[in-house]
Design a protein around this motif. Structure first.
Motif, PDB file in Angstrom:
ATOM      1  N   UNK A 135      41.005 -11.715  28.219  1.00 29.57           N
ATOM      2  CA  UNK A 135      41.390 -11.105  26.939  1.00 29.57           C
ATOM      3  C   UNK A 135      40.181 -10.751  26.066  1.00 29.57           C
ATOM      4  N   UNK A 136      39.120 -11.526  26.156  1.00 31.92           N
ATOM      5  CA  UNK A 136      37.901 -11.230  25.395  1.00 31.92           C
ATOM      6  C   UNK A 136      37.287  -9.931  25.909  1.00 31.92           C
ATOM      7  N   UNK A 137      37.235  -9.779  27.234  1.00 34.05           N
ATOM      8  CA  UNK A 137      36.718  -8.545  27.825  1.00 34.05           C
ATOM      9  C   UNK A 137      37.566  -7.349  27.400  1.00 34.05           C
ATOM     10  N   UNK A 138      38.870  -7.477  27.525  1.00 34.76           N
ATOM     11  CA  UNK A 138      39.758  -6.368  27.157  1.00 34.76           C
ATOM     12  C   UNK A 138      39.594  -6.009  25.682  1.00 34.76           C
ATOM     13  N   UNK A 139      39.515  -7.011  24.840  1.00 32.26           N
ATOM     14  CA  UNK A 139      39.363  -6.765  23.406  1.00 32.26           C
ATOM     15  C   UNK A 139      38.024  -6.139  23.051  1.00 32.26           C
ATOM     16  N   UNK A 140      36.975  -6.574  23.704  1.00 33.36           N
ATOM     17  CA  UNK A 140      35.652  -6.055  23.352  1.00 33.36           C
ATOM     18  C   UNK A 140      35.392  -4.668  23.923  1.00 33.36           C
ATOM     19  N   UNK A 141      36.035  -4.332  25.027  1.00 30.90           N
ATOM     20  CA  UNK A 141      35.809  -3.014  25.633  1.00 30.90           C
ATOM     21  C   UNK A 141      36.873  -1.995  25.249  1.00 30.90           C
ATOM     22  N   UNK A 142      38.002  -2.477  24.772  1.00 28.88           N
ATOM     23  CA  UNK A 142      39.103  -1.574  24.470  1.00 28.88           C
ATOM     24  C   UNK A 142      39.874  -1.162  25.708  1.00 28.88           C
ATOM     25  N   UNK A 143      39.543  -1.758  26.837  1.00 29.03           N
ATOM     26  CA  UNK A 143      40.235  -1.443  28.093  1.00 29.03           C
ATOM     27  C   UNK A 143      41.598  -2.130  28.118  1.00 29.03           C
ATOM     28  N   UNK A 144      42.511  -1.538  28.844  1.00 23.25           N
ATOM     29  CA  UNK A 144      43.817  -2.149  29.062  1.00 23.25           C
ATOM     30  C   UNK A 144      43.846  -2.716  30.477  1.00 23.25           C
ATOM     31  N   UNK A 145      44.867  -3.497  30.777  1.00 21.36           N
ATOM     32  CA  UNK A 145      44.995  -4.026  32.132  1.00 21.36           C
ATOM     33  C   UNK A 145      45.157  -2.885  33.141  1.00 21.36           C
ATOM     34  N   UNK A 146      45.817  -1.811  32.735  1.00 18.88           N
ATOM     35  CA  UNK A 146      45.955  -0.645  33.618  1.00 18.88           C
ATOM     36  C   UNK A 146      44.595  -0.012  33.895  1.00 18.88           C
ATOM     37  N   UNK A 147      43.723   0.010  32.883  1.00 16.42           N
ATOM     38  CA  UNK A 147      42.384   0.561  33.068  1.00 16.42           C
ATOM     39  C   UNK A 147      41.606  -0.194  34.145  1.00 16.42           C
ATOM     40  N   UNK A 148      41.857  -1.481  34.261  1.00 12.97           N
ATOM     41  CA  UNK A 148      41.147  -2.286  35.249  1.00 12.97           C
ATOM     42  C   UNK A 148      41.389  -1.746  36.654  1.00 12.97           C
ATOM     43  N   UNK A 149      42.618  -1.348  36.914  1.00 11.19           N
ATOM     44  CA  UNK A 149      42.948  -0.801  38.239  1.00 11.19           C
ATOM     45  C   UNK A 149      42.471   0.645  38.367  1.00 11.19           C
ATOM     46  N   UNK A 150      42.713   1.422  37.344  1.00 10.89           N
ATOM     47  CA  UNK A 150      42.395   2.850  37.394  1.00 10.89           C
ATOM     48  C   UNK A 150      40.892   3.099  37.463  1.00 10.89           C
ATOM     49  N   UNK A 151      40.116   2.304  36.727  1.00 17.50           N
ATOM     50  CA  UNK A 151      38.681   2.580  36.606  1.00 17.50           C
ATOM     51  C   UNK A 151      37.801   1.678  37.473  1.00 17.50           C
ATOM     52  N   UNK A 152      38.408   0.917  38.363  1.00 17.61           N
ATOM     53  CA  UNK A 152      37.649  -0.026  39.191  1.00 17.61           C
ATOM     54  C   UNK A 152      36.614   0.657  40.081  1.00 17.61           C
ATOM     55  N   UNK A 153      36.772   1.941  40.331  1.00 19.84           N
ATOM     56  CA  UNK A 153      35.801   2.662  41.158  1.00 19.84           C
ATOM     57  C   UNK A 153      34.851   3.518  40.324  1.00 19.84           C
ATOM     58  N   UNK A 154      34.965   3.435  39.014  1.00 18.58           N
ATOM     59  CA  UNK A 154      34.132   4.207  38.093  1.00 18.58           C
ATOM     60  C   UNK A 154      32.845   3.420  37.813  1.00 18.58           C
ATOM     61  N   UNK A 155      31.708   3.981  38.207  1.00 19.47           N
ATOM     62  CA  UNK A 155      30.434   3.282  38.063  1.00 19.47           C
ATOM     63  C   UNK A 155      30.116   2.944  36.607  1.00 19.47           C
ATOM     64  N   UNK A 156      30.496   3.812  35.674  1.00 19.53           N
ATOM     65  CA  UNK A 156      30.245   3.527  34.260  1.00 19.53           C
ATOM     66  C   UNK A 156      31.086   2.341  33.783  1.00 19.53           C
ATOM     67  N   UNK A 157      32.327   2.262  34.228  1.00 20.53           N
ATOM     68  CA  UNK A 157      33.170   1.122  33.871  1.00 20.53           C
ATOM     69  C   UNK A 157      32.613  -0.158  34.489  1.00 20.53           C
TER      70      UNK A 157
END
Length: 94
Positions: free
Chosen positions: A27-49
C-alpha cells in the motif's frame, strides 16, 4: 561488471513480486507512485515502471536488505539494476 538491461528488468520484476507479497509495504508503494493494483499487471513489462519499483525499494536500506535477503541477491544489485533502466544514468543531487 555491470549487469545487462535484461537482468536489470528481471531483478526489478523480482522486486515487484516481493512488493506484491508484502502486505505492509505494497500500500505504501501504491500510494507513493499513484499506481493501482491493475497497473502492477499492465505495466510489469514497462522498463520505466520497473525503474520506479527499484527507486521505491531503494528509499529505505531496510527494504533493500529484506528484498535482497529474500531473493538471495547481493545488496548492491538493486542499485546496479537501476542504473541499467531508463533514467538510471541521470545524476541526482538530492
Amino acid at each position: 561488471m555491470a549487469i545487462s538491461t535484461e537482468a536489470a528488468e528481471t531483478l526489478a520484476l523480482q522486486a515487484l513480486t516481493w512488493l506484491v507479497a508484502n502486505d505492509e509495504l505494497l500500500p505504501v508503494f501504491l500510494g507513493s507512485t499513484g499506481a493501482s493494483e491493475a497497473d502492477l499487471r499492465i505495466r510489469a513489462e514497462d522498463a520505466e515502471f520497473l525503474a520506479s519499483v527499484l527507486d521505491f525499494l531503494m528509499l529505505d536500506d531496510d527494504w533493500v536488505v529484506a528484498f535482497c535477503d529474500a531473493c538471495a541477491v547481493p545488496y548492491d544489485l538493486p542499485q546496479q539494476a537501476r542504473a541499467m533502466l531508463p533514467g538510471g544514468d541521470e545524476m541526482h543531487w538530492t
